[in-house]
Write a protein that holds these residues in place. Structure first.
Motif, PDB file in Angstrom:
ATOM      1  N   SER A 297      10.516  -5.537 -25.464  1.00  0.00           N
ATOM      2  CA  SER A 297      10.434  -6.129 -24.133  1.00  0.00           C
ATOM      3  C   SER A 297      11.168  -5.278 -23.108  1.00  0.00           C
ATOM      4  N   LEU A 399       6.847  -9.707 -21.416  1.00  0.00           N
ATOM      5  CA  LEU A 399       6.888 -11.147 -21.666  1.00  0.00           C
ATOM      6  C   LEU A 399       6.239 -11.515 -22.993  1.00  0.00           C
ATOM      7  N   LEU A 402       8.451 -11.300 -26.295  1.00  0.00           N
ATOM      8  CA  LEU A 402       9.641 -12.147 -26.464  1.00  0.00           C
ATOM      9  C   LEU A 402       9.483 -13.241 -27.526  1.00  0.00           C
TER      10      LEU A 402
END
Length: 417
Positions: A297, A399, A402
């Motif tokens: 990320s 995103l 994650l």
């Protein structure tokens, strides 16, 4: 899995000369040779386009096909290597790669360029690139050496980029683009003797493996694509391919368009390779102690910020090299945690295959990055829309990674042989 790994380890030890150090050294040399020429192909865009009066979309389409076929060929090459051993696959890959570069040297039509630079080099890369090197490291090396070895194998590809970019520019400037491609082609044949150190045994030699390690190909695929974390990992990897392929092919021309010399462009691409050595080795070390999803990320978000800063200010030699340095730190550093997550989730039995399918996503992104870059430039005279698309993809991938769960897949019942 322990039984299979033990047998693979005994196979490795049975050849006294194939120590872990030799395996890593030869694998890194293959990674360097395999990644080097294709990372320098962007410097052939302008001389070939000028000689044959092609638009950048013509060259862009050929390299886009290369990225796509590299991706589509990777799981096939991985499955063959998993089933029959890696050495034969690498030999075929090296011959295709060399032949494709030599055909590219004689290409005078878009069709021959697509066959040489696109089809042959693409499938050749699937058979002899650093992806199979990482598979060999995962299968032949003990677990405690694996993390750093994956980082070193990835860094070797970056060193190939650092080495071949200025060499490619120098060869083109002094001898012409045709001779440069000839040199590159013959260098690819060195992969064949180096691949002897990475030979893996065929499945038949692991007949006594535990039932869980005798999982079939189709069941392995069904398990992987039914696993949410694997799917997220694959989707995030798309962005990596999009960004890397676009920059590799179109950044040199973009810099020339902004008044930066070809020589400086060569050093920008070289700086990406140089700094990615540090980035890949660092990530290979850090992934032993930090969650891999957070590393991924951070990498994707950093790329988005670096691209935003690069296009928001005037393009100068200093800003170009700075962008190359920051990009280099995050360039192929996605590969060690991505490959490690595949091994964590599913083990090593079908590692080359499952990582190969993740790489398909990477290369579909690469196809679109190169192809759309050429189309957008020919239509609008600018790469700006692609730069902004790259930023958007970077944020989305940051995103997406994650929620990944870093645990082995749960197998309620061992798979039968």
């Amino acid at each position: 899995m322990s039984t299979q790994m033990g047998e693979l380890g005994s196979v490795s030890r049975s050849s006294s000369w194939r120590t872990p150090a030799i395996i890593i050294l030869c694998g890194c040399a293959i990674g360097m040779l395999g990644f080097g020429p294709r990372s320098a192909l962007g410097f052939f865009v302008q001389p070939m386009s000028h000689e044959y009066a092609w638009g950048r979309d013509v060259f862009g389409l050929a390299i886009a096909f290369q990225n796509l076929l590299w991706g589509l060929g990777q799981p096939v090459a991985g499955a063959v290597a998993d089933r029959f051993g890696l050495f034969r696959v690498m030999c075929v890959g090296a011959l295709l790669y060399a032949g494709g570069l030599l055909l590219m040297r004689y290409s005078s039509t878009p069709l021959s360029l697509n066959i040489g630079a696109g089809v042959m080099v693409g499938f050749g890369l699937a058979g002899c690139s650093f992806n199979l090197v990482l598979s060999a490291f995962t299968k032949l090396l003990p677990a405690e050496k694996r993390g750093l070895a994956l980082g070193a194998g990835t860094a070797a590809g970056s060193f190939g980029q650092f080495l071949f970019a200025p060499i490619g520019v120098a060869l083109i400037d002094n001898f012409g683009w045709q001779q440069a491609l000839t040199v590159f082609g013959f260098l690819m044949l060195l992969i064949i003797p180096l691949a002897l150190a990475l030979s893996t045994p065929p499945v038949a030699s692991t007949a006594n493996a535990a039932p869980a390690d005798q999982q079939t190909f189709t069941k392995a695929l069904a398990e992987a694509f039914g696993h949410r974390s694997y799917v997220l990992l694959v989707l995030g990897f798309f962005t990596c391919g999009f960004q890397l392929a676009f920059i590799t092919v179109h950044l040199p021309a973009f810099l020339v368009d902004n008044g930066i010399s070809t020589q400086i462009g060569g050093w920008v691409i070289a700086s990406i390779g140089l700094f990615n050595i540090m980035g890949s080795l660092s990530v290979g070390y850090l992934q032993n102690s930090l969650p891999k999803r957070y590393i991924l990320s951070t990498i994707y978000f950093t790329r988005a910020l670096a691209t935003l800063a690069f296009i928001s200010f005037p393009i100068t030699p200093v800003s170009a090299i700075a962008f190359g340095a920051v990009s280099g730190l995050t360039w192929l550093s996605t590969v060690p945690p991505t490959s490690a997550l595949v091994a964590i989730m599913f083990g090593t039995r079908w590692f080359a295959t499952l990582y190969g399918f993740a790489f398909v996503s990477h290369q579909v992104g690469g196809f679109l990055g190169v192809w759309l870059g050429g189309i957008v430039f020919e239509r609008f005279g600018s790469y700006t829309p692609i730069w902004w698309l790259s930023i958007l993809f970077g944020v989305l991938s940051a995103l997406i990674n994650l929620p990944i769960v870093e645990k082995p897949v749960q197998r309620a019942v061992a798979q039968p042989a």
